[in-house]
Design an enzyme around this catalytic site. Sequence first.
Site, PDB file in Angstrom:
ATOM      1  N   ASN A   7       0.854  -1.190   0.000  1.00 27.71           N
ATOM      2  CA  ASN A   7       0.000   0.000   0.000  1.00 27.71           C
ATOM      3  C   ASN A   7       0.887   1.235   0.000  1.00 27.71           C
ATOM      4  O   ASN A   7       1.901   1.278   0.699  1.00 27.71           O
ATOM      5  CB  ASN A   7      -0.897   0.027   1.237  1.00 27.71           C
ATOM      6  CG  ASN A   7      -1.597   1.370   1.422  1.00 27.71           C
ATOM      7  OD1 ASN A   7      -1.032   2.314   1.989  1.00 27.71           O
ATOM      8  ND2 ASN A   7      -2.817   1.466   0.948  1.00 27.71           N
ATOM      9  N   THR A  22      -4.636   0.118  -2.995  1.00 30.39           N
ATOM     10  CA  THR A  22      -5.036   1.318  -2.260  1.00 30.39           C
ATOM     11  C   THR A  22      -6.135   0.929  -1.286  1.00 30.39           C
ATOM     12  O   THR A  22      -6.909   0.000  -1.541  1.00 30.39           O
ATOM     13  CB  THR A  22      -5.573   2.428  -3.185  1.00 30.39           C
ATOM     14  OG1 THR A  22      -6.857   2.038  -3.698  1.00 30.39           O
ATOM     15  CG2 THR A  22      -4.623   2.704  -4.332  1.00 30.39           C
ATOM     16  N   GLU A  23      -6.212   1.648  -0.170  1.00 32.77           N
ATOM     17  CA  GLU A  23      -7.250   1.355   0.811  1.00 32.77           C
ATOM     18  C   GLU A  23      -8.646   1.568   0.245  1.00 32.77           C
ATOM     19  O   GLU A  23      -9.638   1.042   0.767  1.00 32.77           O
ATOM     20  CB  GLU A  23      -7.063   2.210   2.073  1.00 32.77           C
ATOM     21  CG  GLU A  23      -7.150   3.693   1.876  1.00 32.77           C
ATOM     22  CD  GLU A  23      -5.804   4.342   1.581  1.00 32.77           C
ATOM     23  OE1 GLU A  23      -5.592   5.474   2.040  1.00 32.77           O
ATOM     24  OE2 GLU A  23      -4.959   3.710   0.907  1.00 32.77           O
ATOM     25  N   ALA A  24      -8.730   2.353  -0.845  1.00 35.33           N
ATOM     26  CA  ALA A  24     -10.028   2.607  -1.471  1.00 35.33           C
ATOM     27  C   ALA A  24     -10.579   1.384  -2.197  1.00 35.33           C
ATOM     28  O   ALA A  24     -11.758   1.342  -2.546  1.00 35.33           O
ATOM     29  CB  ALA A  24      -9.922   3.774  -2.445  1.00 35.33           C
TER      30      ALA A  24
END
Length: 660
Positions: free
Chosen positions: A297, A323-325
């Site tokens: 990440n 990505t955390e999204a």
Amino acid sequence: MKKNKVITADEAIALIRENDVLTTTGFVQSCIPEALHAALEKRFVETGSPRGLTLIMTAGAGDSKGLGTGRLHHDGLLSRVIAANFGRMPKVAQAAQNNLIRGYNLPQGVISQLYRACAAGQPGLFSKVGLKTYVDPRHGGAKVNEVTTEDIVKLVEVDGEEWLFYTATKIDVAFIRATSADPSGNLSFEKEALTLDCLAQAMAARNNGGIVVAQVERIVDDGYLLPKDVRVPGILVDCVVVAEPEMHRMNYGVMYDAALAGEIRVPVTGIKRMALNERKIIARRAAFELPPNGVVNLGVGAPEGISSVANEEKITPYITLTTEAGAVGGVLASGSSFGAATNADCIIDQNQMFDFYDGGGLDMTCLGMAECDGAGNVNTSKFGGKLNGCGGFINISQNARSVVFAGTFTAGGLEIAVQDGQVKIVTEGRARKFVTQVQQNTFSGPYAVERSQPVIYVTERCVFQLTREGLELIEVAPGIDIERDILAHMDFAPIVRNPVPMDPRIFRDEPMELLSDLLNLDLKSRVSYDSERNILFINLEGWYCRVKSDMDELRMTIVEACRKAGQRVNAVINHDGFRLNENLYDDYAGMIQYLQANYYATTTRYATSAFLRLKMEEALTKRGVAPHVFERKEEAQAFLGTTEDKKARKMISPAVASAA
């Protein structure tokens, strides 16, 4: 007859009542239901209603200049905010700092997962995320000001372990966004860069008796959407609002990009190379930490450059960036598109990505840092008089197997020059980042040490490592003077034992050939055998064992050399500049134990790093292997002796002779 759920934005906003709890979607500048935010602002400005709303959101959703949730700053509109990021709505953040509204700054992943708890009718969420940070009730409980008094985070003990319990807040209204809707409210996301938490948010509002308003680009006929293309079913959606194109941009900087939406794949070989400045130096050094075949990440700011460096060095196929999204794979986007990815392998919901992160799925993360102190604590959430918020930082930094913090050494006007492979500080930054004590603890260094989590701090001029004694200076850029350029600009004295030069390739404006390092292609050249003296020389100087697969490669290389020798060998190992991930010491000791039992007659090793010697000796002792690691090569060779020193060798006790 089926109900047609398509209405105007004004009609949808008229359904919101005083004191409702509102949640909205969006990630940084992407996937924001701008038409709904604008309509809510318009109604309040014109009528003074609805008042006293609670806003719940995960990542920041705005441009930091008044768009997105920044539209909701008007006095009286909000009474409380529960958010991971306040930086994207600065006027709302200022209202919180002025005690005009109540506020909580919770970790992004926690809020994302709380939507599911709300949907399931559960009272809240148990998580270790946030322990020992400002979120911990012992350190503030995530409250952002004095008027916020209610505790929504509790410290609890389960089977002798500390946990945080986050109270779920019931949701009355959910703003979500999709691309297409049929008249029944079934939603598809074909032109969206991300899906985020729309499904969980809709369930949370629907199951609480609330309303769900979906902003879309277009209406399609009943039966047009295939079942597997529907990401939010119509049973969860009350209203559908068709937005004007300008109010439904992919993000504030991009109207639409088919590659970010995953509708096409595009060549990435033509991505523009970064200039050799401080940001690229930081990204290049951080890229040396990338684990082959690992999941990674990258945070916003300086870490974003790693994606460009990885592409330039042709190592993108050997790592998986996320990505955390919710984006998995591909080349991560930056700027206004941050959170999305070109040529992604998959897009999953944000709450599912945080499940993966919280469970330890990340092999490495690289995150930014605003402040750092001598204990290794990092602040990214509140600094410089501003309430920025933690975003996903706490979830990610606390649970990744390896952490790299990246940023310039000072801030505000820093200017450097790179000439002939040397770094020169032209103008020093006005603000110090390495301070006596961080203003707010977003990452706990002592907690990381307690859990044996490997952590380094990368800047354009030096690299620090987190140790049990605190921050240690381990690398210095060529051209940088430790006293003049490093210690003189820190508010605390780091540990300075034996720092080594940063890799010179970082400071040349040409490819670093990083691929061979990551794939351990040079390991065979590091192992040589002297048949006359029956000595196997293993040169691990400057080598970095990032993950267990690196260790497996090393073991196979050594075993192959020993088998070719045809007998037990006397091994001499150079560990100068050698780095081993904090969580691999026991595995490394196990490898040594195996080699000694099967292939070594005697073993001697040396390392100038006192810290490395201590850690190796501790790990070997736990394995029942007699520990002895020398400081200098001469001592190691004298200890081992040669075929001409047989008499001296006989004087060495068997236990010591087999020491590792």
